[in-house]
Design a protein around this motif. Structure first.
Motif, PDB file in Angstrom:
ATOM      1  N   TRP A 111       0.859  -1.191   0.000  1.00 24.11           N
ATOM      2  CA  TRP A 111       0.000   0.000   0.000  1.00 24.11           C
ATOM      3  C   TRP A 111       0.898   1.244   0.000  1.00 24.11           C
ATOM      4  CZ3 TRP A 111      -1.992  -4.583   1.010  1.00 24.11           C
ATOM      5  CH2 TRP A 111      -3.337  -4.805   0.716  1.00 24.11           C
ATOM      6  N   TRP A 112       0.893   1.928  -1.098  1.00 18.94           N
ATOM      7  CA  TRP A 112       1.846   2.967  -1.429  1.00 18.94           C
ATOM      8  C   TRP A 112       1.962   4.074  -0.391  1.00 18.94           C
ATOM      9  CZ3 TRP A 112       5.545   2.308  -4.564  1.00 18.94           C
ATOM     10  CH2 TRP A 112       6.191   3.378  -5.199  1.00 18.94           C
ATOM     11  N   ASP A 113       0.839   4.539   0.097  1.00 18.28           N
ATOM     12  CA  ASP A 113       0.830   5.720   0.965  1.00 18.28           C
ATOM     13  C   ASP A 113       0.887   5.383   2.444  1.00 18.28           C
ATOM     14  OD1 ASP A 113       0.690   7.645  -1.080  1.00 18.28           O
ATOM     15  OD2 ASP A 113      -1.410   7.143  -1.387  1.00 18.28           O
ATOM     16  N   LEU A 114       0.891   4.110   2.774  1.00 13.69           N
ATOM     17  CA  LEU A 114       0.845   3.734   4.188  1.00 13.69           C
ATOM     18  C   LEU A 114       2.189   3.200   4.660  1.00 13.69           C
ATOM     19  CD1 LEU A 114      -2.631   1.949   4.313  1.00 13.69           C
ATOM     20  CD2 LEU A 114      -2.072   4.307   4.875  1.00 13.69           C
ATOM     21  N   PRO A 115       2.433   3.280   5.974  1.00 11.48           N
ATOM     22  CA  PRO A 115       3.663   2.672   6.507  1.00 11.48           C
ATOM     23  C   PRO A 115       3.734   1.194   6.110  1.00 11.48           C
ATOM     24  CG  PRO A 115       2.527   3.944   8.197  1.00 11.48           C
ATOM     25  CD  PRO A 115       1.621   3.919   7.008  1.00 11.48           C
ATOM     26  N   LEU A 116       4.959   0.734   5.866  1.00  7.82           N
ATOM     27  CA  LEU A 116       5.148  -0.641   5.398  1.00  7.82           C
ATOM     28  C   LEU A 116       4.406  -1.665   6.243  1.00  7.82           C
ATOM     29  CD1 LEU A 116       6.581  -2.684   3.574  1.00  7.82           C
ATOM     30  CD2 LEU A 116       8.579  -2.526   5.061  1.00  7.82           C
TER      31      LEU A 116
ATOM     32  N   THR B   7     -13.274  -6.061   3.607  1.00  5.94           N
ATOM     33  CA  THR B   7     -13.615  -4.900   2.790  1.00  5.94           C
ATOM     34  C   THR B   7     -13.555  -3.628   3.618  1.00  5.94           C
ATOM     35  OG1 THR B   7     -15.074  -6.318   1.509  1.00  5.94           O
ATOM     36  CG2 THR B   7     -15.370  -3.956   1.240  1.00  5.94           C
ATOM     37  N   PHE B   8     -14.106  -3.727   4.837  1.00  8.70           N
ATOM     38  CA  PHE B   8     -14.074  -2.577   5.730  1.00  8.70           C
ATOM     39  C   PHE B   8     -12.636  -2.161   6.040  1.00  8.70           C
ATOM     40  CE2 PHE B   8     -13.659  -1.212  10.198  1.00  8.70           C
ATOM     41  CZ  PHE B   8     -14.266   0.033  10.088  1.00  8.70           C
ATOM     42  N   LEU B   9     -11.788  -3.146   6.341  1.00  2.00           N
ATOM     43  CA  LEU B   9     -10.382  -2.837   6.668  1.00  2.00           C
ATOM     44  C   LEU B   9      -9.678  -2.176   5.483  1.00  2.00           C
ATOM     45  CD1 LEU B   9      -9.309  -6.070   8.606  1.00  2.00           C
ATOM     46  CD2 LEU B   9      -9.729  -3.791   9.549  1.00  2.00           C
ATOM     47  N   LEU B  10      -9.991  -2.649   4.276  1.00  6.92           N
ATOM     48  CA  LEU B  10      -9.348  -2.085   3.087  1.00  6.92           C
ATOM     49  C   LEU B  10      -9.825  -0.646   2.839  1.00  6.92           C
ATOM     50  CD1 LEU B  10      -9.364  -5.198   0.729  1.00  6.92           C
ATOM     51  CD2 LEU B  10      -7.376  -4.132   1.783  1.00  6.92           C
ATOM     52  N   TYR B  11     -11.119  -0.401   3.055  1.00  7.31           N
ATOM     53  CA  TYR B  11     -11.625   0.977   2.930  1.00  7.31           C
ATOM     54  C   TYR B  11     -10.907   1.894   3.912  1.00  7.31           C
ATOM     55  CZ  TYR B  11     -15.673   0.339  -0.142  1.00  7.31           C
ATOM     56  OH  TYR B  11     -16.475   0.118  -1.213  1.00  7.31           O
ATOM     57  N   ARG B  12     -10.774   1.387   5.141  1.00  6.83           N
ATOM     58  CA  ARG B  12     -10.140   2.203   6.164  1.00  6.83           C
ATOM     59  C   ARG B  12      -8.705   2.533   5.762  1.00  6.83           C
ATOM     60  NH1 ARG B  12      -9.980   0.038  12.209  1.00  6.83           N
ATOM     61  NH2 ARG B  12      -8.076  -0.811  11.334  1.00  6.83           N
ATOM     62  N   ALA B  13      -8.003   1.526   5.215  1.00 10.01           N
ATOM     63  CA  ALA B  13      -6.627   1.752   4.762  1.00 10.01           C
ATOM     64  C   ALA B  13      -6.597   2.778   3.633  1.00 10.01           C
ATOM     65  CB  ALA B  13      -6.004   0.435   4.302  1.00 10.01           C
ATOM     66  N   ALA B  14      -7.590   2.686   2.727  1.00  9.98           N
ATOM     67  CA  ALA B  14      -7.632   3.623   1.602  1.00  9.98           C
ATOM     68  C   ALA B  14      -7.836   5.053   2.098  1.00  9.98           C
ATOM     69  CB  ALA B  14      -8.745   3.225   0.630  1.00  9.98           C
ATOM     70  N   VAL B  15      -8.722   5.217   3.068  1.00  5.09           N
ATOM     71  CA  VAL B  15      -8.972   6.555   3.610  1.00  5.09           C
ATOM     72  C   VAL B  15      -7.710   7.085   4.292  1.00  5.09           C
ATOM     73  CG1 VAL B  15     -10.264   7.882   5.329  1.00  5.09           C
ATOM     74  CG2 VAL B  15     -11.448   6.214   3.899  1.00  5.09           C
ATOM     75  N   ARG B  16      -7.065   6.201   5.064  1.00  2.00           N
ATOM     76  CA  ARG B  16      -5.843   6.616   5.741  1.00  2.00           C
ATOM     77  C   ARG B  16      -4.774   7.038   4.736  1.00  2.00           C
ATOM     78  NH1 ARG B  16      -3.244   2.471   8.777  1.00  2.00           N
ATOM     79  NH2 ARG B  16      -5.042   1.241   8.153  1.00  2.00           N
TER      80      ARG B  16
END
Lengths: 337, 266
Positions: A111-116, B7-16
């Motif tokens: 995930w490009w924008d997140l910490p590793l 799916t919820f966890l992935l959305y949360r990661a995308a928002v972050r």
């Protein structure tokens, strides 16, 4: 060792709608019934046993990636059989996915924008790992790949070497029984390459992970693979050990001799005469090259023949490279066809 | 349901991930608000000029328009990433989704979160709040339930069209223009009483492309105006189901098309 991957007459033809240029070109492309057909993989047979580390080689466009994509379930074969651990990857895609790890060298899955570390957390959940397993595996990789210093840094800020280490850990986190590596060392510097090779070898040796590796780097192959499958134009040209491959297709080594000042290569060639078995290539100036067949004469014999006749300041031995093997293989193929 | 949680966890990661770019976040939010706000301002001006359109007064038209916006918001928040599926495929990222043990559709829609959709939501909520006060609706539990169903059905009706368009990118076609077209058709034809566009178009916007079912038909039901509809009252009440069916079919179609996926490179 039981067979883990089996390909029989495996075939993939790409059918692409014919592309049109100009006004309404996009629309014509959309509705056209005309196709261009490309035979990317054209009847490939091979098997990979449990615990093997196989190099899958070939020039650009040979069909390597297409084969990998069929083994991993990305592509549906046009014909033939592909079986991984008893199931067809494209039919049971998600089941197959649970047991494989994939590294596409040119494309990160992080995930490009997140910490590793966030990528690892997400993947741990996606592969339904228990908290204890996840912790144990991640700690192991932090040690082995030295991920600690950049674990909390966003992936976009990592160097290529760091990112690739992250990608390897990501692919291996869920303890897959098979690891597919599509050009994992591409673009890496020498240190990073070594580190990558060590890791791959260790995964194969210690955890018994079956590994299928594509690369253009013969050093990768020699350091890692005991067996290679060589393909070109969608067909298998060679399947066997690396030693045999080189002995068969690139038997020549080259001795490079630096002569003492004042001594020209032309003069050295004269002195050596026909006694030295091999092609003597005399450059302008003090560099002499002798190309010889490694299974006819030893390097030792040639070196003593040269040093006894000419004043030498430096010697080096050039091993055959993958390009030589490739050239020979293409040559043979053209003749065979 | 493992997939739902994932799916919820992935959305949360995308928002972050999106929050990493704070200025961009603020700008996109503003963009969303300005874009939807200007649309509303335009409608306001048009509606102020006429007393009624096809028998709908100002308040009713505002209600219809806001119901469309609500459905659009409910569709666009979870699914907007489908719009860039052609880019995902062209850049080779779809391969990765196929080697993971999770439905690729879910991985696509959670791959990013574009903050401008929050603007869509805010615009929808604001206009809906205003519009509800302009019309005379008796909010019984039944009509509230129907309203919720209508919004979800409308979201799925618009979603169905977007899913079909995105499936074209499996055939390595760029779909940006097509998805903009669909977006605009729903905006232009879905936000007004469909009847004003004439019989043939009304029929097409109901049965060929499910546009009228998004807001026109449900708001006719809620505002008790079904007698001027082009279909019977029971059929009108069932309209939200059309969206559900369409979406189910569109998703099936998408899965079939995925079989034909050819990846990029060789």
């Amino acid at each position: 060792m039981p067979t883990l991957i089996r390909a029989e007459g495996l075939t993939k033809y790409y059918r692409r709608p014919r592309r049109y240029e100009g006004a309404f070109g996009g629309l014509r492309t959309l509705i056209t019934r005309q196709y261009d057909e490309v035979r990317a993989v054209d009847g490939v047979d091979f098997t990979v046993s449990d615990g093997e580390l196989v190099g899958y080689l070939g020039p650009n466009g040979a069909g390597k990636s297409t084969t990998i994509k069929m083994m991993t379930g990305v592509l549906v074969p046009t014909g033939g059989l592909i079986e991984v651990d008893g199931t067809a990857p494209w039919r049971d895609r998600e089941k197959n996915a649970m047991h494989i790890g994939v590294v596409f060298g040119q494309r990160s899955q992080l995930w490009w924008d997140l910490p590793l570390v966030d990528s690892f957390t997400l993947l741990g959940k996606m592969y339904r790992m228990s908290e204890a397993d996840y912790r144990r595996r991640l700690d192991g990789f932090i040690d082995l790949l030295d991920l600690g210093p950049f674990l909390d840094r966003p992936v976009r800020q990592l160097s290529l070497g760091q990112r690739m280490r992250g990608d390897l850990a990501a692919a291996m986190l869920h303890e897959p029984s098979i690891l597919y590596l599509d050009e994992p060392t591409i673009g890496l510097d020498a240190v990073a390459r070594d580190r990558m090779r060590d890791f791959i070898a260790e995964m194969n040796r210690e955890s018994g992970t079956t590994i299928v590796l594509t690369t253009h780097d013969l050093v990768d192959v020699e350091a890692l693979c005991n067996r290679v499958v060589f393909i070109d134009k969608g067909r298998v040209l060679y399947d066997g050990s690396v030693v045999d491959l080189k002995a068969t297709y690139a038997p020549h080594r080259t001795l490079v001799v630096q002569l003492a000042s004042g001594f020209t290569a032309a003069r050295a060639a004269e002195l050596l005469g026909p006694e030295v078995p091999g092609d003597v290539i005399a450059d302008e100036g003090p560099t002499l090259r002798i190309r010889f067949e490694a299974n006819r004469i030893s390097a030792q014999e040639i070196i003593s023949a040269v040093t006894s006749r000419c004043p030498v300041t430096d010697l080096s031995l050039v091993e055959p490279e993958l390009e030589d093997v490739m050239r020979t293989l293409y040559g043979n193929r053209t003749i065979a066809v | 349901m493992g997939s739902m949680r994932m799916t919820f966890l992935l959305y949360r990661a995308a928002v972050r991930g999106e929050m990493q770019y704070r200025l961009n976040f603020v700008m996109l939010l503003a963009l969303g608000l300005v874009y939807q706000g200007s649309g509303i301002a335009f409608v306001w001006t048009v509606l102020r000029t006429f007393d009624t359109i096809a028998g709908w007064n100002f308040g009713e038209l505002a209600f219809l328009y806001s119901l469309r916006l609500m459905a659009h918001a409910v569709w666009v928040v979870p699914f907007h990433q489908l719009v860039s599926m052609d880019t995902t495929i062209r850049e080779g990222r779809f391969d990765r989704y196929l080697v993971r043990p999770l439905n690729p559709f879910l991985q696509i829609i959670t791959s990013r979160f574009r903050m401008n959709v929050i603007g869509d939501v805010m615009a929808a909520v604001i206009l809906f709040t205003i519009a509800v006060n302009l019309v005379d609706i008796d909010f019984s539990p039944l009509s509230v339930a129907y309203l919720v169903l209508a919004v979800v059905g409308g979201a799925l009706a618009e979603g169905a069209a977007a899913v079909v368009v995105s499936s074209l990118s499996f055939r390595s076609v760029q779909t940006w223009a097509a998805s903009q077209l669909v977006d605009n058709i729903y905006l232009m034809f879905g936000s007004y009483p469909t009847r004003v566009f004439g019989g043939a178009l009304t029929w097409g916007l109901t049965w060929v492309l499910p546009v009228a079912v998004v807001a026109y038909i449900p708001s006719s039901v809620l505002l008790d105006k079904t007698d001027s509809l082009h279909l019977s009252a029971p059929a009108a009440v069932a309209a939200p189901l059309i969206g559900v069916l369409w979406f189910g079919a569109a998703y099936k179609w998408w899965r079939v098309r995925m079989r034909g996926y050819q990846s990029v490179g060789a």
